[in-house]
Structures are given as C-alpha cells and as structure tokens.
Design a protein around this motif. Structure first.
Motif, PDB file in Angstrom:
ATOM      1  N   ARG A   1      16.956  41.122  49.092  1.00  0.00           N
ATOM      2  CA  ARG A   1      16.574  42.543  49.117  1.00  0.00           C
ATOM      3  C   ARG A   1      17.661  43.415  48.516  1.00  0.00           C
ATOM      4  NH1 ARG A   1      14.094  41.132  53.947  1.00  0.00           N
ATOM      5  NH2 ARG A   1      15.917  41.672  55.183  1.00  0.00           N
ATOM      6  N   SER A   2      18.905  43.072  48.767  1.00  0.00           N
ATOM      7  CA  SER A   2      20.024  43.815  48.206  1.00  0.00           C
ATOM      8  C   SER A   2      20.025  43.714  46.678  1.00  0.00           C
ATOM      9  CB  SER A   2      21.334  43.294  48.783  1.00  0.00           C
ATOM     10  OG  SER A   2      22.424  43.924  48.177  1.00  0.00           O
ATOM     11  N   SER A   3      19.771  42.526  46.158  1.00  0.00           N
ATOM     12  CA  SER A   3      19.717  42.336  44.703  1.00  0.00           C
ATOM     13  C   SER A   3      18.539  43.085  44.090  1.00  0.00           C
ATOM     14  CB  SER A   3      19.617  40.850  44.354  1.00  0.00           C
ATOM     15  OG  SER A   3      20.790  40.185  44.756  1.00  0.00           O
TER      16      SER A   3
ATOM     17  N   GLU B   1      19.442  46.717  43.855  1.00  0.00           N
ATOM     18  CA  GLU B   1      20.350  46.914  42.716  1.00  0.00           C
ATOM     19  C   GLU B   1      19.552  46.941  41.408  1.00  0.00           C
ATOM     20  OE1 GLU B   1      24.142  44.651  40.606  1.00  0.00           O
ATOM     21  OE2 GLU B   1      23.382  43.911  42.516  1.00  0.00           O
TER      22      GLU B   1
END
Length: 102
Positions: free
Chosen positions: A56-58, A61
């Motif tokens: 989810r973080s990627s 981004e």
C-alpha cells in the motif's frame, strides 16, 4: 533460495494533440518502478499483513508520482482536447437524433 524482486511497475504512453508542447522533464512514454520494501517471512499471519502494508505504501508513492506527471501533461495539453471532445459529443448527439427519428 531464490529471492524475487518485489516491485510495482507502472507504464504509460501519452499521445497528446500535435500542437502540445511537452513538459521538458517528461517523456511521452514512461515506466516507473516502485520497490516494495522489506521481505515477508515464510510464516503466515503478521508477515502477510506487513507485506500488504508495504505494498500500500508503494502504491501511494506511485499515485503521487503519476499524479504529478499527469497533471503536468494536462496543463501542457490545456484546451487542445476540448475541440476533440466537442466533435465527439456532436457525433454522438447526431447519432442519437438519427436513432430517435427511426
């Protein structure tokens, strides 16, 4: 043990109207790779949750990066696409009128 690279890959190709002046820092065809940091362990449970949190973080981004670039393209194209959209809408309306007459 074979360790696979974990990354999110996004590719796009912009085909702007011929009159568009491309933003200097951008290419019409672009590929971005966003690494999914960390390695989930072999065991189930918390490691899967950790992996999806990292994924989810990627994705977040990637959304930011693509948003910036596509906004720059939108600004570069400006109103040039409005002419194209108006002609498509006119064609659809003409077809609707023809179908109504039948």
């Amino acid at each position: 043990m074979n360790v696979q690279s974990r990354e999110l890959t996004v590719t796009y190709k912009i085909v702007p109207p011929p009159s568009t002046v491309a933003p200097q820092s951008l290419s019409q065809e672009t590929t971005h790779r966003f690494t999914v940091e960390g390695q989930p362990e072999d065991s189930k449970g918390d490691s899967e949750l950790k992996y999806y949190a990292l994924l989810r973080s990627s994705i977040a981004e990637a959304r930011i990066k693509l948003g910036e670039e596509l906004t720059a393209w939108r600004d570069a194209v400006g109103n040039a696409e409005l002419v194209k959209e108006k002609s498509v809408k006119a064609e659809v309306e003409d077809e609707e009128e023809e179908n109504a007459e039948e």
